[in-house]
Design an enzyme around this catalytic site. Structure first.
Site, PDB file in Angstrom:
ATOM      1  N   THR A  91      64.466 -34.420  11.338  1.00  0.00           N
ATOM      2  CA  THR A  91      65.110 -35.249  11.125  1.00  0.00           C
ATOM      3  C   THR A  91      64.076 -36.204  12.480  1.00  0.00           C
ATOM      4  OG1 THR A  91      67.056 -34.456  10.973  1.00  0.00           O
ATOM      5  CG2 THR A  91      66.190 -37.515  11.885  1.00  0.00           C
ATOM      6  N   ASP A 125      73.386 -34.699   8.420  1.00  0.00           N
ATOM      7  CA  ASP A 125      73.937 -36.053   9.024  1.00  0.00           C
ATOM      8  C   ASP A 125      72.971 -37.105   9.239  1.00  0.00           C
ATOM      9  OD1 ASP A 125      72.237 -34.314  10.309  1.00  0.00           O
ATOM     10  OD2 ASP A 125      72.475 -34.861  11.890  1.00  0.00           O
ATOM     11  N   GLY A 180      68.555 -32.079  14.111  1.00  0.00           N
ATOM     12  CA  GLY A 180      69.395 -30.613  14.476  1.00  0.00           C
ATOM     13  C   GLY A 180      70.190 -29.706  13.941  1.00  0.00           C
ATOM     14  N   GLY A 202      71.747 -29.994  11.017  1.00  0.00           N
ATOM     15  CA  GLY A 202      72.814 -31.432  10.768  1.00  0.00           C
ATOM     16  C   GLY A 202      74.772 -31.102   9.964  1.00  0.00           C
TER      17      GLY A 202
END
Length: 310
Positions: free
Chosen positions: A170, A201, A222, A224
């Protein structure tokens, strides 16, 4: 610090086996994002506008897993997630599973500022963005050869090395402006070969993104599902507000102590209204950079610049 960005926690770049040109491109991508946000802040712009500008820059760079560089899902399509939050009043906006928005972070900001909702998903989110005048694209805009090879590798049809060609994580940004208001923004293409309809996330307020003036602005990257289950970014804020921890201790507690016990790792960039910054991570690496009040830009992309569990 007044602004920070991250380009994902998908893996660490090691000096000994990283192509110098790749390292240069990744470092430039982070620096360009910081400069985009810096321009906003120097003109007296808000922290929300600065984080949007920084994340838009990363979304337009195919080296990062967001926007143009988004990974493929299991059906060889692209579904993108993003969210943004304002610390002064905890207003927030998010989009999930969009397929035709060039810059999902801008759509998320419009949800926050132009609707009574927090999250729009799928076709409704795409339609809202288009009606609002945001640039739209067809799915082939997101297509890149490197991401295609990653999908083939994930399906067992290509070299495993393809999985490591680009950053997997992300992207995000956090900022504090001249009014001492904080903001956070996060955007992603998700996981390579993810199920159609999977939501990350990065579009979940309190998991991938959170901002509150009295505590912290945080953007995570990371695994999610783990970050959602662990309410990662809001837990950092709560540990500061209700647990009496300082920013660094709270962020370390969540990223290094709590989330790995839930089965996932990753990192976070965290900034408060006083300019205190930290970027702990339990993943092997965390591509990140920051801007100081006097205009200094620092980028960190190698393993030895961001060792894990710190």
């Amino acid at each position: 610090m007044v602004l920070a960005v991250h380009g994902g926690a998908g893996g660490a770049l090691r000096r000994e086996n990283t192509n110098p040109e790749l390292a240069k491109v990744v470092r430039k991508g982070l620096a360009d994002a910081l400069r985009a946000g810096q321009k906003v802040l120097e003109k007296g712009g808000t922290s929300v506008a600065a984080t949007e500008a920084a994340v838009r820059s990363l979304e337009d760079n195919e080296m990062f897993n967001a926007g143009k560089g988004a990974v493929f899902n299991e059906d060889a399509g692209h579904e993108l997630d993003a969210s943004i939050m304002r610390g002064s009043d905890q207003a927030a906006g998010a989009v999930a599973g969009v397929r035709n928005v060039r810059n999902p972070i801008s759509a998320a900001r419009l949800v926050m500022e132009k609707t009574k909702h927090v999250m729009l998903a799928g076709e409704g989110a795409d339609d809202f963005a288009a009606r609002s005048g945001l640039p739209t694209v067809t799915q082939d805009y997101y297509w890149t050869e490197a991401r295609w090879q990653e999908l083939l590798a994930a399906k067992g049809h290509g070299p495993a090395s393809a999985k490591k060609q680009l950053t997997q994580g992300t992207v995000g940004a956090v900022a504090v402006d001249h009014e001492h208001n904080v903001a956070a923004a996060t955007s992603t293409g998700g996981l390579v070969n993810k199920m159609v309809g999977r939501v990350s996330d990065s579009s979940s307020i309190g998991a991938g993104t959170y901002a509150k003036n009295g505590t912290v602005a945080a953007s995570a990257t990371g695994h999610g599902e783990t970050f959602i289950r662990g309410a990662a970014t809001s837990t950092i804020s709560n540990l500061i507000e209700f647990g009496g921890k300082d920013l660094a201790s709270a962020a370390y507690d969540v990223l290094v102590k709590r989330l790995p016990k839930l089965g996932g790792d990753g990192g976070v960039i965290a900034l408060n209204a006083q300019g205190v910054f930290d970027a702990p991570h339990s993943s092997a690496g965390l591509l990140n950079g920051y801007l100081t009040a006097d205009g200094k830009i620092v980028t960190r992309i190698f393993y030895d610049e961001t060792p894990p569990n710190q």
